[in-house]
Design a protein around this motif. Structure first.
Motif, PDB file in Angstrom:
ATOM      1  N   ALA A  41     -12.903 -43.430  47.911  1.00  0.00           N
ATOM      2  CA  ALA A  41     -13.008 -44.691  48.636  1.00  0.00           C
ATOM      3  C   ALA A  41     -12.263 -45.794  47.877  1.00  0.00           C
ATOM      4  O   ALA A  41     -11.520 -46.586  48.461  1.00  0.00           O
ATOM      5  CB  ALA A  41     -14.476 -45.063  48.829  1.00  0.00           C
ATOM      6  N   CYS A  42     -12.454 -45.842  46.556  1.00  0.00           N
ATOM      7  CA  CYS A  42     -11.800 -46.861  45.723  1.00  0.00           C
ATOM      8  C   CYS A  42     -10.285 -46.695  45.798  1.00  0.00           C
ATOM      9  O   CYS A  42      -9.546 -47.670  45.965  1.00  0.00           O
ATOM     10  CB  CYS A  42     -12.242 -46.742  44.269  1.00  0.00           C
ATOM     11  N   THR A  43      -9.836 -45.453  45.664  1.00  0.00           N
ATOM     12  CA  THR A  43      -8.401 -45.179  45.701  1.00  0.00           C
ATOM     13  C   THR A  43      -7.825 -45.501  47.073  1.00  0.00           C
ATOM     14  O   THR A  43      -6.722 -46.038  47.181  1.00  0.00           O
ATOM     15  CB  THR A  43      -8.142 -43.697  45.343  1.00  0.00           C
ATOM     16  N   GLY A  44      -8.599 -45.216  48.105  1.00  0.00           N
ATOM     17  CA  GLY A  44      -8.167 -45.508  49.465  1.00  0.00           C
ATOM     18  C   GLY A  44      -7.939 -47.004  49.663  1.00  0.00           C
ATOM     19  O   GLY A  44      -6.971 -47.418  50.313  1.00  0.00           O
ATOM     20  N   LEU A  45      -8.808 -47.821  49.082  1.00  0.00           N
ATOM     21  CA  LEU A  45      -8.651 -49.272  49.209  1.00  0.00           C
ATOM     22  C   LEU A  45      -7.420 -49.767  48.468  1.00  0.00           C
ATOM     23  O   LEU A  45      -6.800 -50.744  48.856  1.00  0.00           O
ATOM     24  CB  LEU A  45      -9.900 -49.977  48.680  1.00  0.00           C
ATOM     25  N   ARG A  46      -7.094 -49.058  47.389  1.00  0.00           N
ATOM     26  CA  ARG A  46      -5.876 -49.383  46.656  1.00  0.00           C
ATOM     27  C   ARG A  46      -4.659 -49.095  47.548  1.00  0.00           C
ATOM     28  O   ARG A  46      -3.765 -49.920  47.670  1.00  0.00           O
ATOM     29  CB  ARG A  46      -5.830 -48.564  45.365  1.00  0.00           C
ATOM     30  N   SER A  47      -4.671 -47.945  48.202  1.00  0.00           N
ATOM     31  CA  SER A  47      -3.533 -47.593  49.073  1.00  0.00           C
ATOM     32  C   SER A  47      -3.446 -48.547  50.251  1.00  0.00           C
ATOM     33  O   SER A  47      -2.356 -48.835  50.749  1.00  0.00           O
ATOM     34  CB  SER A  47      -3.669 -46.171  49.619  1.00  0.00           C
ATOM     35  N   ALA A  48      -4.593 -49.046  50.714  1.00  0.00           N
ATOM     36  CA  ALA A  48      -4.593 -49.952  51.860  1.00  0.00           C
ATOM     37  C   ALA A  48      -4.193 -51.370  51.460  1.00  0.00           C
ATOM     38  O   ALA A  48      -4.157 -52.266  52.299  1.00  0.00           O
ATOM     39  CB  ALA A  48      -5.980 -49.955  52.496  1.00  0.00           C
ATOM     40  N   GLY A  49      -3.935 -51.574  50.155  1.00  0.00           N
ATOM     41  CA  GLY A  49      -3.513 -52.893  49.703  1.00  0.00           C
ATOM     42  C   GLY A  49      -4.651 -53.888  49.601  1.00  0.00           C
ATOM     43  O   GLY A  49      -4.432 -55.100  49.562  1.00  0.00           O
ATOM     44  N   ILE A  50      -5.882 -53.404  49.550  1.00  0.00           N
ATOM     45  CA  ILE A  50      -7.022 -54.322  49.469  1.00  0.00           C
ATOM     46  C   ILE A  50      -7.448 -54.524  48.017  1.00  0.00           C
ATOM     47  O   ILE A  50      -7.853 -55.609  47.623  1.00  0.00           O
ATOM     48  CB  ILE A  50      -8.183 -53.771  50.330  1.00  0.00           C
ATOM     49  N   LEU A  51      -7.330 -53.480  47.201  1.00  0.00           N
ATOM     50  CA  LEU A  51      -7.621 -53.622  45.778  1.00  0.00           C
ATOM     51  C   LEU A  51      -6.342 -53.498  44.967  1.00  0.00           C
ATOM     52  O   LEU A  51      -5.437 -52.742  45.327  1.00  0.00           O
ATOM     53  CB  LEU A  51      -8.606 -52.536  45.310  1.00  0.00           C
ATOM     54  N   GLU A  52      -6.267 -54.260  43.873  1.00  0.00           N
ATOM     55  CA  GLU A  52      -5.183 -54.121  42.912  1.00  0.00           C
ATOM     56  C   GLU A  52      -5.421 -52.839  42.113  1.00  0.00           C
ATOM     57  O   GLU A  52      -6.537 -52.311  42.120  1.00  0.00           O
ATOM     58  CB  GLU A  52      -5.208 -55.286  41.930  1.00  0.00           C
ATOM     59  N   ARG A  53      -4.402 -52.421  41.389  1.00  0.00           N
ATOM     60  CA  ARG A  53      -4.561 -51.188  40.616  1.00  0.00           C
ATOM     61  C   ARG A  53      -5.752 -51.272  39.663  1.00  0.00           C
ATOM     62  O   ARG A  53      -6.597 -50.393  39.615  1.00  0.00           O
ATOM     63  CB  ARG A  53      -3.274 -50.902  39.839  1.00  0.00           C
ATOM     64  N   LYS A  54      -5.818 -52.390  38.922  1.00  0.00           N
ATOM     65  CA  LYS A  54      -6.914 -52.519  37.958  1.00  0.00           C
ATOM     66  C   LYS A  54      -8.265 -52.661  38.644  1.00  0.00           C
ATOM     67  O   LYS A  54      -9.283 -52.233  38.115  1.00  0.00           O
ATOM     68  CB  LYS A  54      -6.684 -53.738  37.054  1.00  0.00           C
ATOM     69  N   GLN A  55      -8.244 -53.271  39.819  1.00  0.00           N
ATOM     70  CA  GLN A  55      -9.505 -53.421  40.556  1.00  0.00           C
ATOM     71  C   GLN A  55      -9.994 -52.060  41.043  1.00  0.00           C
ATOM     72  O   GLN A  55     -11.190 -51.770  41.005  1.00  0.00           O
ATOM     73  CB  GLN A  55      -9.323 -54.380  41.734  1.00  0.00           C
ATOM     74  N   ALA A  56      -9.060 -51.231  41.490  1.00  0.00           N
ATOM     75  CA  ALA A  56      -9.439 -49.891  41.952  1.00  0.00           C
ATOM     76  C   ALA A  56     -10.010 -49.099  40.778  1.00  0.00           C
ATOM     77  O   ALA A  56     -10.977 -48.343  40.937  1.00  0.00           O
ATOM     78  CB  ALA A  56      -8.224 -49.178  42.533  1.00  0.00           C
ATOM     79  N   ARG A  57      -9.427 -49.309  39.586  1.00  0.00           N
ATOM     80  CA  ARG A  57      -9.944 -48.622  38.403  1.00  0.00           C
ATOM     81  C   ARG A  57     -11.373 -49.091  38.115  1.00  0.00           C
ATOM     82  O   ARG A  57     -12.263 -48.298  37.837  1.00  0.00           O
ATOM     83  CB  ARG A  57      -9.029 -48.914  37.205  1.00  0.00           C
ATOM     84  N   ALA A  58     -11.580 -50.407  38.228  1.00  0.00           N
ATOM     85  CA  ALA A  58     -12.926 -50.959  38.002  1.00  0.00           C
ATOM     86  C   ALA A  58     -13.911 -50.402  39.037  1.00  0.00           C
ATOM     87  O   ALA A  58     -15.066 -50.100  38.720  1.00  0.00           O
ATOM     88  CB  ALA A  58     -12.897 -52.481  38.069  1.00  0.00           C
TER      89      ALA A  58
END
Ligand SMILES: *[C@@H]1O[C@H](CO)[C@@H](O)[C@H](O)[C@H]1NC(C)=O
Ligand SMILES: *[C@@H]1O[C@H](CO)[C@@H](O)[C@H](O)[C@H]1NC(C)=O
Length: 370
Positions: A41-58
């Motif tokens: 889910a976190c990675t998916g939000l990164r791909s969707a441009g909703i989370l930054e790379r570091k945010q997806a990691r968090a």
């Protein structure tokens, strides 16, 4: 040549600058299905441009913070749209997250408010999460080291609160207890998440705007610290309140409290200009909101500046404030519409299960900007 350079610069700005509020798209209802917060889910939000790379990691490392952030995104949008509902810029563009319009990318006063508000809402919801025990890295605040205020000071401090102690106040004892809201830890978690984006690698204008955005984030986090107030609970035989425990809490009304504070700061926001190295001038107080670009007047539609214009907006025919037709319609005038409303009224109870009503007509006038 000049023109190309200018457009290129704008382009670079736009690429980088939505960076730290794209997560506000978490508040869209379609994202509620993201839960449970798996790594995918976190990675998916990164791909969707909703989370930054570091945010997806968090998000992957501490998925338990995500429900607080989803709520914070909903709050940010609600508080912003409510605060600005009667103004020319009514915050409706916040709903476009993560694809923001230029007024939320170019460093305007409105952008300053949204950045600050998003940080405030995040801290607020995370602090609530801490107090509810749903976050691993925080719980209740450590009680203040200083002694509780004297009972007499306390009664006056409480005049604005819902708890009154009456004449008992001076006789009852007081200790720190309960669960204070751990705003400091929440602020740290929020900072780690929100500032997850690094400043743009090149372009001093972009760097400067990033510094301004981060400043406004901090102003938002501080607004929550400033919203803490003393809350107490009475103990003792049959509510005698001979003992009470007090803590510093955020109350039950939610981040709108911080929003009201930030709306006042929006009115007094300061314009700043870049200095060499893209750093902020040192003289601005932490609590000030800062902007780098003057806002359009939002009177007529202008896509390039993020103005929707006020044509067709409802205004108030008798107000001289922001919502008054004079100001809201930018001098273009307005049309008055009268509507007849039919309502059931003067209802009479006849017998079980039967109520007889009349139909009343009322005339409602609405005003709409030309
Ligand atoms: C906000 O302003 C836009 C553009 O003028 C308008 O379309 C929209 O209906 C307004 N929203 C509210 C809630 O007034
Ligand atoms: C219009 O403004 C007046 C004066 O400020 C206020 O009393 C009234 O409630 C407003 N009407 C609406 C429909 O908001």
């Amino acid at each position: 040549m000049r023109r190309t350079k200018c457009c290129l610069l704008l382009f670079v700005l736009l690429i980088h600058n939505g960076c730290c509020i794209k997560w506000l798209a978490l508040g869209h209802s379609s994202n509620e299905i993201q839960q449970p917060w798996t790594r995918e889910a976190c990675t998916g939000l990164r791909s969707a441009g909703i989370l930054e790379r570091k945010q997806a990691r968090a998000c992957r490392a501490a998925p338990e913070v995500m429900p607080s952030l989803v709520q914070a995104a909903i709050d940010t949008s609600a508080v912003c749209q409510h605060s600005f509902r009667n103004r020319r810029w009514n915050c409706s563009n916040i709903e476009r997250a993560p694809d923001y319009t230029p007024e939320l990318l170019t460093g305007t006063r409105e952008q300053a408010f949204v950045y600050a508000m998003s940080a405030a809402a995040a801290v607020w919801r995370l602090a609530r999460g801490c107090a509810l025990g749903s976050l691993a890295s925080c719980s209740c605040a450590t009680p203040p080291r200083r002694e509780p205020p004297s009972p007499s000071a306390l009664t006056s401090a409480f005049s604005a609160s819902s708890i009154t102690f009456g004449g008992l106040a001076s006789r009852s004892s007081f200790k720190w207890g309960g669960c204070g809201d751990d705003v400091r830890s929440a602020s740290r978690i929020a900072k780690r998440f929100l500032q997850g984006a690094s400043p743009p690698a090149f372009g001093s204008t972009g760097k400067f705007l990033h510094a301004v955005n981060m400043h406004n984030h901090r102003a938002g986090r501080r607004a929550v610290e400033q919203s803490l107030s003393l809350e107490c609970k009475c103990h003792g035989v049959s509510g005698s309140c001979s003992v009470r425990t007090c803590w510093r809490g955020l109350g039950s009304s939610g981040p709108a409290v911080a929003g009201a504070r930030l709306l006042r700061r929006y009115a007094t926001a300061a314009e700043v200009r870049p200095r060499s190295g893209g750093r902020l001038p040192p003289l601005y107080h932490h609590d000030n909101l800062l902007y780098t670009t003057k806002s359009p007047d939002y009177c007529s539609p202008d896509k390039n500046r993020g103005s929707l214009g006020t044509i067709g907006r409802q205004c108030n025919g008798s107000s001289s404030g922001y919502e008054g037709c004079e100001y809201l319609c930018c001098g273009r005038g307005h049309v008055t519409k009268t509507e007849e409303i039919l309502e059931r009224c003067e209802c009479k109870y006849i017998s079980c299960c039967y109520v007889k009503c009349k139909t009343c007509r009322s005339i409602v006038k609405t005003y709409e900007c030309n």
